[in-house]
Design a protein around this motif. Structure first.
Motif, PDB file in Angstrom:
ATOM      1  N   CYS A   8      13.171  12.075 -15.474  1.00 20.89           N
ATOM      2  CA  CYS A   8      13.229  13.529 -15.232  1.00 20.89           C
ATOM      3  C   CYS A   8      13.553  13.848 -13.774  1.00 20.89           C
ATOM      4  CB  CYS A   8      11.932  14.201 -15.662  1.00 20.89           C
ATOM      5  SG  CYS A   8      10.515  13.701 -14.687  1.00 20.89           S
ATOM      6  N   SER A  10      11.744  12.788 -10.892  1.00 13.05           N
ATOM      7  CA  SER A  10      10.632  13.012  -9.962  1.00 13.05           C
ATOM      8  C   SER A  10      10.810  12.273  -8.638  1.00 13.05           C
ATOM      9  CB  SER A  10       9.291  12.649 -10.608  1.00 13.05           C
ATOM     10  OG  SER A  10       9.284  11.303 -11.016  1.00 13.05           O
ATOM     11  N   ALA A  32      19.678  13.947 -22.293  1.00 13.16           N
ATOM     12  CA  ALA A  32      18.508  14.845 -22.321  1.00 13.16           C
ATOM     13  C   ALA A  32      17.715  14.742 -21.021  1.00 13.16           C
ATOM     14  CB  ALA A  32      17.620  14.530 -23.522  1.00 13.16           C
ATOM     15  N   GLN A  33      17.534  13.531 -20.531  1.00 10.35           N
ATOM     16  CA  GLN A  33      16.823  13.348 -19.263  1.00 10.35           C
ATOM     17  C   GLN A  33      17.633  13.916 -18.104  1.00 10.35           C
ATOM     18  OE1 GLN A  33      13.797  13.015 -19.661  1.00 10.35           O
ATOM     19  NE2 GLN A  33      13.197  10.900 -19.262  1.00 10.35           N
ATOM     20  N   SER A  35      19.550  16.406 -18.191  1.00 14.00           N
ATOM     21  CA  SER A  35      19.364  17.865 -18.245  1.00 14.00           C
ATOM     22  C   SER A  35      18.074  18.264 -17.546  1.00 14.00           C
ATOM     23  CB  SER A  35      19.328  18.351 -19.692  1.00 14.00           C
ATOM     24  OG  SER A  35      20.576  18.163 -20.292  1.00 14.00           O
ATOM     25  N   HIS A  36      17.028  17.460 -17.723  1.00  5.00           N
ATOM     26  CA  HIS A  36      15.757  17.721 -17.027  1.00  5.00           C
ATOM     27  C   HIS A  36      15.934  17.598 -15.513  1.00  5.00           C
ATOM     28  CE1 HIS A  36      13.357  18.013 -20.634  1.00  5.00           C
ATOM     29  NE2 HIS A  36      13.761  16.818 -21.039  1.00  5.00           N
ATOM     30  N   ILE A  37      16.690  16.577 -15.102  1.00  9.90           N
ATOM     31  CA  ILE A  37      16.939  16.398 -13.662  1.00  9.90           C
ATOM     32  C   ILE A  37      17.652  17.629 -13.104  1.00  9.90           C
ATOM     33  CG2 ILE A  37      18.110  15.037 -11.883  1.00  9.90           C
ATOM     34  CD1 ILE A  37      17.886  12.614 -13.830  1.00  9.90           C
ATOM     35  N   ARG A  38      18.690  18.071 -13.799  1.00  5.89           N
ATOM     36  CA  ARG A  38      19.439  19.247 -13.318  1.00  5.89           C
ATOM     37  C   ARG A  38      18.544  20.481 -13.241  1.00  5.89           C
ATOM     38  NH1 ARG A  38      23.024  17.483 -17.270  1.00  5.89           N
ATOM     39  NH2 ARG A  38      24.551  16.059 -16.443  1.00  5.89           N
ATOM     40  N   ALA A  39      17.696  20.674 -14.244  1.00  8.39           N
ATOM     41  CA  ALA A  39      16.764  21.812 -14.227  1.00  8.39           C
ATOM     42  C   ALA A  39      15.805  21.694 -13.044  1.00  8.39           C
ATOM     43  CB  ALA A  39      15.978  21.884 -15.533  1.00  8.39           C
ATOM     44  N   ASN A  40      15.336  20.483 -12.767  1.00  8.33           N
ATOM     45  CA  ASN A  40      14.429  20.284 -11.639  1.00  8.33           C
ATOM     46  C   ASN A  40      15.132  20.454 -10.293  1.00  8.33           C
ATOM     47  OD1 ASN A  40      12.041  19.905 -13.072  1.00  8.33           O
ATOM     48  ND2 ASN A  40      12.468  17.735 -13.399  1.00  8.33           N
ATOM     49  N   ARG A  43      15.119  24.138  -9.967  1.00 14.05           N
ATOM     50  CA  ARG A  43      13.741  24.623  -9.789  1.00 14.05           C
ATOM     51  C   ARG A  43      13.217  24.373  -8.369  1.00 14.05           C
ATOM     52  NH1 ARG A  43       8.456  22.169 -12.775  1.00 14.05           N
ATOM     53  NH2 ARG A  43       6.947  23.590 -11.852  1.00 14.05           N
TER      54      ARG A  43
END
Length: 151
Positions: A8, A10, A32-33, A35-40, A43
């Protein structure tokens, strides 16, 4: 910094926040992961992370030479990843997290075989739980942190 098996993101996020001038390459094979990185990235406002969706070790051949590498989630691919990093890194530090003794042993062997000086530490966290009316600290999975350094 290469964050191989970024999950993700971190490690990438923390490194990018601590060093805004650093370029972090987050390598992740799962869309999918990624996508989490991009969202983070959005953020936490860290534009100095570049996400690469590809499988290591072949993905590493296209990246600029690293000074530092973090390998998380490499598992059975760690030997190939360490070999690829070793070919690209003249001097620097590789850090690998491992939870199994097999991954620990393989990482140490691969790093030493590639000319890195190796240090290992183990960390663990325990959480309180009530058992039979009494409080206990029950350990979670222990993590080995393997550091390879080549100077």
């Amino acid at each position: 910094l290469w964050d191989v098996g970024a999950g993700c993101g971190s490690v990438s996020i923390e490194a990018a926040r601590l060093s805004p001038g650093l370029v972090v390459y987050a390598v992740e094979k799962e869309e999918a992961q990624a996508s989490h990185i991009r969202a983070n990235i959005r953020r936490f406002g860290v534009p100095n992370i570049l996400v690469l969706i590809d499988k290591a070790p072949q993905a590493l051949m296209t990246l600029p030479q690293p000074e530092r590498v973090f390998i998380g989630g490499g598992g059975k691919e760690n030997a190939g990843i360490i070999d690829a990093v070793s070919q690209r890194m003249e001097e620097g530090i590789i850090v690998i997290n491992a939870v199994t003794l097999e991954t620990l042993g393989d990482a140490i062997s691969s790093l030493e075989g590639a000319g890195f000086t190796v240090e290992v530490c183990q960390i663990g966290i325990s959480r309180p739980r009530s058992l039979a009316g009494r409080k206990h600290l029950l350990p979670l999975t222990q993590v080995f942190i393997i550091k390879g350094e080549r100077m």
